[in-house]
Design a protein around this motif. Structure first.
Motif, PDB file in Angstrom:
ATOM      1  N   ARG A  66     -10.387   4.322   4.556  1.00 23.73           N
ATOM      2  CA  ARG A  66     -10.247   5.538   5.408  1.00 23.73           C
ATOM      3  C   ARG A  66     -11.289   6.209   5.286  1.00 23.73           C
ATOM      4  NH1 ARG A  66      -4.367   7.217   3.470  1.00 23.73           N
ATOM      5  NH2 ARG A  66      -3.025   6.556   5.594  1.00 23.73           N
ATOM      6  N   GLN A  67     -12.291   6.119   4.624  1.00 24.07           N
ATOM      7  CA  GLN A  67     -13.619   6.830   4.577  1.00 24.07           C
ATOM      8  C   GLN A  67     -14.634   6.302   5.531  1.00 24.07           C
ATOM      9  OE1 GLN A  67     -15.174   6.951   0.573  1.00 24.07           O
ATOM     10  NE2 GLN A  67     -13.439   8.808  -0.042  1.00 24.07           N
ATOM     11  N   LEU A  88       0.935  -1.118   0.115  1.00 16.18           N
ATOM     12  CA  LEU A  88      -0.122  -0.036   0.078  1.00 16.18           C
ATOM     13  C   LEU A  88       0.954   1.131  -0.062  1.00 16.18           C
ATOM     14  CD1 LEU A  88      -2.577  -1.261   2.637  1.00 16.18           C
ATOM     15  CD2 LEU A  88      -2.856  -1.217   0.042  1.00 16.18           C
ATOM     16  N   ALA A  89       0.386   2.234  -0.713  1.00 16.10           N
ATOM     17  CA  ALA A  89       1.310   3.528  -1.057  1.00 16.10           C
ATOM     18  C   ALA A  89       1.528   4.186   0.485  1.00 16.10           C
ATOM     19  CB  ALA A  89       0.458   4.651  -1.954  1.00 16.10           C
ATOM     20  N   LEU A 100      -8.858  -5.886   5.014  1.00 19.32           N
ATOM     21  CA  LEU A 100      -8.403  -6.389   3.719  1.00 19.32           C
ATOM     22  C   LEU A 100      -8.820  -5.225   2.753  1.00 19.32           C
ATOM     23  CD1 LEU A 100      -7.355  -8.555   2.063  1.00 19.32           C
ATOM     24  CD2 LEU A 100      -9.787  -9.346   1.575  1.00 19.32           C
ATOM     25  N   ILE A 101      -7.601  -4.935   2.243  1.00 18.03           N
ATOM     26  CA  ILE A 101      -7.508  -3.864   1.045  1.00 18.03           C
ATOM     27  C   ILE A 101      -7.277  -4.540  -0.314  1.00 18.03           C
ATOM     28  CG2 ILE A 101      -6.918  -1.423   0.433  1.00 18.03           C
ATOM     29  CD1 ILE A 101      -8.143  -1.663   2.879  1.00 18.03           C
ATOM     30  N   PHE A 153     -12.162  -3.820   1.845  1.00 19.73           N
ATOM     31  CA  PHE A 153     -12.358  -2.362   1.002  1.00 19.73           C
ATOM     32  C   PHE A 153     -11.488  -2.626  -0.423  1.00 19.73           C
ATOM     33  CE2 PHE A 153     -12.760  -1.802   5.313  1.00 19.73           C
ATOM     34  CZ  PHE A 153     -13.956  -0.822   5.438  1.00 19.73           C
ATOM     35  N   ASP A 154     -12.072  -1.881  -1.400  1.00 17.03           N
ATOM     36  CA  ASP A 154     -11.387  -1.661  -2.826  1.00 17.03           C
ATOM     37  C   ASP A 154     -10.299  -1.062  -2.566  1.00 17.03           C
ATOM     38  OD1 ASP A 154     -13.487  -3.635  -3.696  1.00 17.03           O
ATOM     39  OD2 ASP A 154     -14.497  -1.899  -4.612  1.00 17.03           O
ATOM     40  N   SER A 155      -9.987  -0.102  -1.801  1.00 15.11           N
ATOM     41  CA  SER A 155      -8.951   0.977  -1.786  1.00 15.11           C
ATOM     42  C   SER A 155      -8.525   1.341  -0.498  1.00 15.11           C
ATOM     43  CB  SER A 155      -9.135   1.888  -2.880  1.00 15.11           C
ATOM     44  OG  SER A 155     -10.145   2.827  -2.068  1.00 15.11           O
TER      45      SER A 155
END
Length: 161
Positions: free
Chosen positions: A158-159, A28-29, A132-133, A151-153
């Motif tokens: 975070r939202q 993840l970034a 799980l992302i 979550f997809d992203s």
């Protein structure tokens, strides 16, 4: 009979983001990767009234004397535990301490802890996963998809966090 905790093996990356451990198929970034490669996932059932303590079952002793390990123990706990409240669940707690507790002292309906271990023989998890992302869930075991929010992203996590 050799005790056997229920476990899923998968390849992935565990990243710490905002103080939470997240599982993904790629780095993840944001955050720092704390593990990558082959991972062992185990599931902790929380104690009734003590959601900070959970046990990773590796042996179930049913009221009628049957000893259950691995998938058989997991199936018993998921499908029949409510019928046998005096059955004993043996395993390691999330703090690495071996314990034995009656089913009636566990909160079978509370969300389970999803732990990640570096090696299958490890007794203590190095992290409790929060989510799980991954936009593609096809490569993950059904059990983890049922127990871990997906979550997809990272931004969608975070939202909703």
């Amino acid at each position: 009979m050799q005790r056997q905790p229920i476990a899923d093996q998968l390849t992935g990356v565990v990243t710490e983001v905002d103080g939470k451990a997240l599982l993904s198929s790629a780095e993840l970034a944001d955050g720092a990767a704390i593990a990558r490669g082959e991972l062992t996932i185990r599931y902790g059932i929380t104690y009734l009234g003590k959601p900070h303590i959970s046990i990773v079952p590796d042996l179930v002793v049913a009221d009628y004397g049957e000893l259950l390990i691995g998938e058989a123990a997991w199936t018993f706990l998921m499908e029949s535990a409510h019928l046998y409240p005096r059955a004993d669940v043996c395993g390691l707690r999330n703090d690495g301490v071996e314990d034995m507790v009656a089913v009636k002292q566990l909160d079978i309906d509370y969300p389970y802890d999803v732990f990640v271990y570096g090696q299958p023989e490890d007794e203590r998890p190095f992290a409790a996963l929060s989510a799980l992302i991954d936009a593609d869930s096809a490569s993950y075991p059904e059990r983890i998809l049922r127990r871990l929010p997906r979550f997809d992203s990272l931004s969608s996590w975070r939202q909703n966090a």
